[in-house]
Design a protein around this motif. Structure first.
Motif, PDB file in Angstrom:
ATOM      1  N   GLU A 243       9.149  -8.347 -21.455  1.00 52.31           N
ATOM      2  CA  GLU A 243       9.882  -7.461 -20.553  1.00 52.31           C
ATOM      3  C   GLU A 243      11.123  -6.888 -21.240  1.00 52.31           C
ATOM      4  O   GLU A 243      11.426  -5.684 -21.114  1.00 52.31           O
ATOM      5  CB  GLU A 243      10.281  -8.232 -19.292  1.00 52.31           C
ATOM      6  CG  GLU A 243      10.980  -7.392 -18.228  1.00 52.31           C
ATOM      7  CD  GLU A 243      10.057  -6.354 -17.609  1.00 52.31           C
ATOM      8  OE1 GLU A 243      10.583  -5.365 -17.055  1.00 52.31           O
ATOM      9  OE2 GLU A 243       8.826  -6.514 -17.701  1.00 52.31           O
ATOM     10  N   GLN A 244      11.809  -7.731 -21.977  1.00 58.45           N
ATOM     11  CA  GLN A 244      13.032  -7.309 -22.674  1.00 58.45           C
ATOM     12  C   GLN A 244      12.719  -6.252 -23.721  1.00 58.45           C
ATOM     13  O   GLN A 244      13.438  -5.238 -23.843  1.00 58.45           O
ATOM     14  CB  GLN A 244      13.676  -8.533 -23.327  1.00 58.45           C
ATOM     15  CG  GLN A 244      15.060  -8.293 -23.885  1.00 58.45           C
ATOM     16  CD  GLN A 244      15.660  -9.582 -24.423  1.00 58.45           C
ATOM     17  OE1 GLN A 244      14.953 -10.501 -24.847  1.00 58.45           O
ATOM     18  NE2 GLN A 244      16.967  -9.664 -24.408  1.00 58.45           N
ATOM     19  N   ILE A 245      11.652  -6.467 -24.485  1.00 58.52           N
ATOM     20  CA  ILE A 245      11.286  -5.523 -25.543  1.00 58.52           C
ATOM     21  C   ILE A 245      10.846  -4.195 -24.940  1.00 58.52           C
ATOM     22  O   ILE A 245      11.227  -3.116 -25.409  1.00 58.52           O
ATOM     23  CB  ILE A 245      10.159  -6.110 -26.427  1.00 58.52           C
ATOM     24  CG1 ILE A 245      10.699  -7.303 -27.235  1.00 58.52           C
ATOM     25  CG2 ILE A 245       9.610  -5.049 -27.375  1.00 58.52           C
ATOM     26  CD1 ILE A 245       9.629  -8.081 -27.962  1.00 58.52           C
ATOM     27  N   ARG A 246      10.050  -4.255 -23.878  1.00 59.63           N
ATOM     28  CA  ARG A 246       9.524  -3.032 -23.273  1.00 59.63           C
ATOM     29  C   ARG A 246      10.603  -2.179 -22.614  1.00 59.63           C
ATOM     30  O   ARG A 246      10.436  -0.972 -22.449  1.00 59.63           O
ATOM     31  CB  ARG A 246       8.432  -3.393 -22.264  1.00 59.63           C
ATOM     32  CG  ARG A 246       7.137  -3.825 -22.942  1.00 59.63           C
ATOM     33  CD  ARG A 246       6.185  -4.533 -21.995  1.00 59.63           C
ATOM     34  NE  ARG A 246       4.949  -4.889 -22.675  1.00 59.63           N
ATOM     35  CZ  ARG A 246       4.059  -5.779 -22.215  1.00 59.63           C
ATOM     36  NH1 ARG A 246       4.297  -6.405 -21.057  1.00 59.63           N
ATOM     37  NH2 ARG A 246       2.958  -6.041 -22.888  1.00 59.63           N
ATOM     38  N   GLN A 247      11.706  -2.803 -22.270  1.00 63.88           N
ATOM     39  CA  GLN A 247      12.810  -2.057 -21.661  1.00 63.88           C
ATOM     40  C   GLN A 247      13.844  -1.612 -22.697  1.00 63.88           C
ATOM     41  O   GLN A 247      14.803  -0.928 -22.355  1.00 63.88           O
ATOM     42  CB  GLN A 247      13.491  -2.917 -20.599  1.00 63.88           C
ATOM     43  CG  GLN A 247      12.643  -3.161 -19.355  1.00 63.88           C
ATOM     44  CD  GLN A 247      13.358  -4.003 -18.314  1.00 63.88           C
ATOM     45  OE1 GLN A 247      14.480  -4.459 -18.522  1.00 63.88           O
ATOM     46  NE2 GLN A 247      12.713  -4.190 -17.167  1.00 63.88           N
ATOM     47  N   GLY A 248      13.645  -1.995 -23.951  1.00 62.67           N
ATOM     48  CA  GLY A 248      14.606  -1.679 -25.002  1.00 62.67           C
ATOM     49  C   GLY A 248      14.518  -0.242 -25.469  1.00 62.67           C
ATOM     50  O   GLY A 248      13.542   0.478 -25.209  1.00 62.67           O
ATOM     51  N   GLU A 249      15.550   0.173 -26.199  1.00 62.10           N
ATOM     52  CA  GLU A 249      15.640   1.554 -26.665  1.00 62.10           C
ATOM     53  C   GLU A 249      14.572   1.883 -27.703  1.00 62.10           C
ATOM     54  O   GLU A 249      14.152   3.022 -27.845  1.00 62.10           O
ATOM     55  CB  GLU A 249      17.026   1.802 -27.260  1.00 62.10           C
ATOM     56  CG  GLU A 249      18.146   1.743 -26.233  1.00 62.10           C
ATOM     57  CD  GLU A 249      19.506   1.997 -26.862  1.00 62.10           C
ATOM     58  OE1 GLU A 249      19.548   2.267 -28.076  1.00 62.10           O
ATOM     59  OE2 GLU A 249      20.512   1.927 -26.128  1.00 62.10           O
ATOM     60  N   LYS A 250      14.151   0.868 -28.471  1.00 65.92           N
ATOM     61  CA  LYS A 250      13.187   1.112 -29.554  1.00 65.92           C
ATOM     62  C   LYS A 250      11.763   0.735 -29.151  1.00 65.92           C
ATOM     63  O   LYS A 250      10.931   0.401 -29.988  1.00 65.92           O
ATOM     64  CB  LYS A 250      13.599   0.329 -30.802  1.00 65.92           C
ATOM     65  CG  LYS A 250      14.959   0.708 -31.336  1.00 65.92           C
ATOM     66  CD  LYS A 250      15.320  -0.108 -32.557  1.00 65.92           C
ATOM     67  CE  LYS A 250      16.695   0.263 -33.098  1.00 65.92           C
ATOM     68  NZ  LYS A 250      17.059  -0.555 -34.285  1.00 65.92           N
TER      69      LYS A 250
ATOM     70  N   ARG B 130       6.794 -18.477 -19.523  1.00 68.76           N
ATOM     71  CA  ARG B 130       7.932 -17.761 -18.936  1.00 68.76           C
ATOM     72  C   ARG B 130       8.787 -17.111 -20.018  1.00 68.76           C
ATOM     73  O   ARG B 130       9.256 -15.972 -19.861  1.00 68.76           O
ATOM     74  CB  ARG B 130       8.778 -18.724 -18.084  1.00 68.76           C
ATOM     75  CG  ARG B 130       8.150 -19.076 -16.747  1.00 68.76           C
ATOM     76  CD  ARG B 130       9.163 -19.705 -15.812  1.00 68.76           C
ATOM     77  NE  ARG B 130       9.623 -21.003 -16.294  1.00 68.76           N
ATOM     78  CZ  ARG B 130       9.035 -22.153 -15.995  1.00 68.76           C
ATOM     79  NH1 ARG B 130       7.953 -22.169 -15.228  1.00 68.76           N
ATOM     80  NH2 ARG B 130       9.517 -23.299 -16.452  1.00 68.76           N
ATOM     81  N   THR B 131       8.987 -17.826 -21.119  1.00 68.98           N
ATOM     82  CA  THR B 131       9.782 -17.273 -22.223  1.00 68.98           C
ATOM     83  C   THR B 131       9.102 -16.052 -22.828  1.00 68.98           C
ATOM     84  O   THR B 131       9.751 -15.027 -23.077  1.00 68.98           O
ATOM     85  CB  THR B 131       9.975 -18.345 -23.319  1.00 68.98           C
ATOM     86  OG1 THR B 131      10.687 -19.454 -22.781  1.00 68.98           O
ATOM     87  CG2 THR B 131      10.731 -17.785 -24.514  1.00 68.98           C
ATOM     88  N   VAL B 132       7.802 -16.154 -23.064  1.00 69.33           N
ATOM     89  CA  VAL B 132       7.052 -15.041 -23.648  1.00 69.33           C
ATOM     90  C   VAL B 132       7.073 -13.834 -22.729  1.00 69.33           C
ATOM     91  O   VAL B 132       7.299 -12.694 -23.171  1.00 69.33           O
ATOM     92  CB  VAL B 132       5.595 -15.475 -23.944  1.00 69.33           C
ATOM     93  CG1 VAL B 132       4.719 -14.266 -24.284  1.00 69.33           C
ATOM     94  CG2 VAL B 132       5.571 -16.475 -25.096  1.00 69.33           C
TER      95      VAL B 132
ATOM     96  N   ALA C  59       4.019  -3.974 -32.569  1.00 69.36           N
ATOM     97  CA  ALA C  59       3.441  -5.139 -33.239  1.00 69.36           C
ATOM     98  C   ALA C  59       3.931  -6.437 -32.612  1.00 69.36           C
ATOM     99  O   ALA C  59       3.146  -7.376 -32.383  1.00 69.36           O
ATOM    100  CB  ALA C  59       3.787  -5.109 -34.719  1.00 69.36           C
ATOM    101  N   ARG C  60       5.230  -6.483 -32.331  1.00 74.47           N
ATOM    102  CA  ARG C  60       5.798  -7.695 -31.718  1.00 74.47           C
ATOM    103  C   ARG C  60       5.226  -7.919 -30.323  1.00 74.47           C
ATOM    104  O   ARG C  60       4.907  -9.048 -29.952  1.00 74.47           O
ATOM    105  CB  ARG C  60       7.327  -7.575 -31.665  1.00 74.47           C
ATOM    106  CG  ARG C  60       8.036  -8.771 -31.044  1.00 74.47           C
ATOM    107  CD  ARG C  60       7.727 -10.042 -31.794  1.00 74.47           C
ATOM    108  NE  ARG C  60       8.464 -11.174 -31.239  1.00 74.47           N
ATOM    109  CZ  ARG C  60       8.029 -12.429 -31.266  1.00 74.47           C
ATOM    110  NH1 ARG C  60       6.856 -12.716 -31.833  1.00 74.47           N
ATOM    111  NH2 ARG C  60       8.754 -13.406 -30.758  1.00 74.47           N
ATOM    112  N   CYS C  61       5.084  -6.852 -29.568  1.00 73.02           N
ATOM    113  CA  CYS C  61       4.499  -6.973 -28.232  1.00 73.02           C
ATOM    114  C   CYS C  61       3.060  -7.469 -28.314  1.00 73.02           C
ATOM    115  O   CYS C  61       2.617  -8.270 -27.485  1.00 73.02           O
ATOM    116  CB  CYS C  61       4.540  -5.630 -27.503  1.00 73.02           C
ATOM    117  SG  CYS C  61       6.170  -5.202 -26.846  1.00 73.02           S
TER     118      CYS C  61
END
Length: 240
Positions: free
Chosen positions: A205-212, A198-200, A220-222
């Motif tokens: 989701e948070q990264i994919r919706q971010g500005e960068k 759930r955390t991952v 790479a992080r994704c």
């Protein structure tokens, strides 16, 4: 003699100590585990070892309180350096970091008077980096016979019971999450994996919706998180 009560974490370790063997408790702190082992008749004698003089003095005071000076010897020791061959058949290392636990085992394996080949068992409860510890256990000539997970005061702990022998796992995931725990379909490990999934997924989701989101660092992080999610899924399939 007053009753000696242990935390659930230490009680799990005590329950896994083989009956009738001498024990060296490395990083004994207050000396509660050695006292319990002797009072309960699990071990005839225990070495209570600690690197720090302060905790060792507290352990000595507790041993005197129970009148167990003959059965429990408190000794200043950096890891296993203060334990001589024949003084202990079982070594306990609990409540220390995984890298430190691993380093102490590796240092002992390289010492001229290495006691590891004389031991009947290792009982390890590292606070972190369990994969590192599992690799090291195999590297110093022990197999992992059993693992147990438990919850104590809001934290999860894993205890490894190891016997001398040659062993290596076929898959890195077995080092990461514990082959014995996976085979036993341990419910606490399952809960931990579900929570981590759930955390991952939330982080992805948070990264994919971010500005960068389009950056190389983001990609790479994704990729790292997606790989971890897939690994967790692979392990969780063992419960189905």
């Amino acid at each position: 003699m007053k009753q000696m009560e242990l935390t659930a974490r230490l009680k799990q370790i005590a329950d896994m100590v083989p009956q009738g063997f001498s024990v060296a408790d490395i990083g004994t702190d207050h000396g509660y585990l050695p006292i319990y082992l002797v009072v309960k008749g699990i071990s005839p004698c225990v070495l209570a070892c600690d690197l720090r003089p302060g905790p060792l003095e507290r352990a000595k005071a507790h041993v005197r309180e129970y009148g167990l000076e003959e059965q429990i010897r408190c000794r200043l020791s950096d890891g296993l350096e203060g334990v001589m061959s024949g003084e202990a058949s079982v070594v306990v290392m609990a409540g220390i970091g995984g890298h430190l636990c691993s380093d102490l085992l590796l240092q002992e394996s390289q010492r001229e008077k290495n006691i590891l080949p004389t031991l009947k068992a290792l009982l390890l409860q590292p606070q972190s980096d369990l994969a590192v510890v599992r690799h090291t256990v195999h590297g110093v000539g022990f197999g992992i016979e059993k693992e147990a997970m438990l919850e104590d005061r809001g934290k999860r702990y894993t205890v490894l019971f190891c016997r001398p022998g040659n062993e290596a796992y076929a898959h890195e995931l077995e080092y990461q999450y514990g082959k014995k725990l996976i085979e036993a379909k341990d419910p606490i490990l399952q809960q931990e994996l579900l929570e981590r999934r759930r955390t991952v997924e939330g982080l992805l989701e948070q990264i994919r919706q971010g500005e960068k989101c389009g950056s190389a660092a983001c990609a790479a992080r994704c990729g790292e998180l997606e790989q971890e999610r897939q690994e967790i899924e692979e392990v969780l399939r063992r419960w189905t």
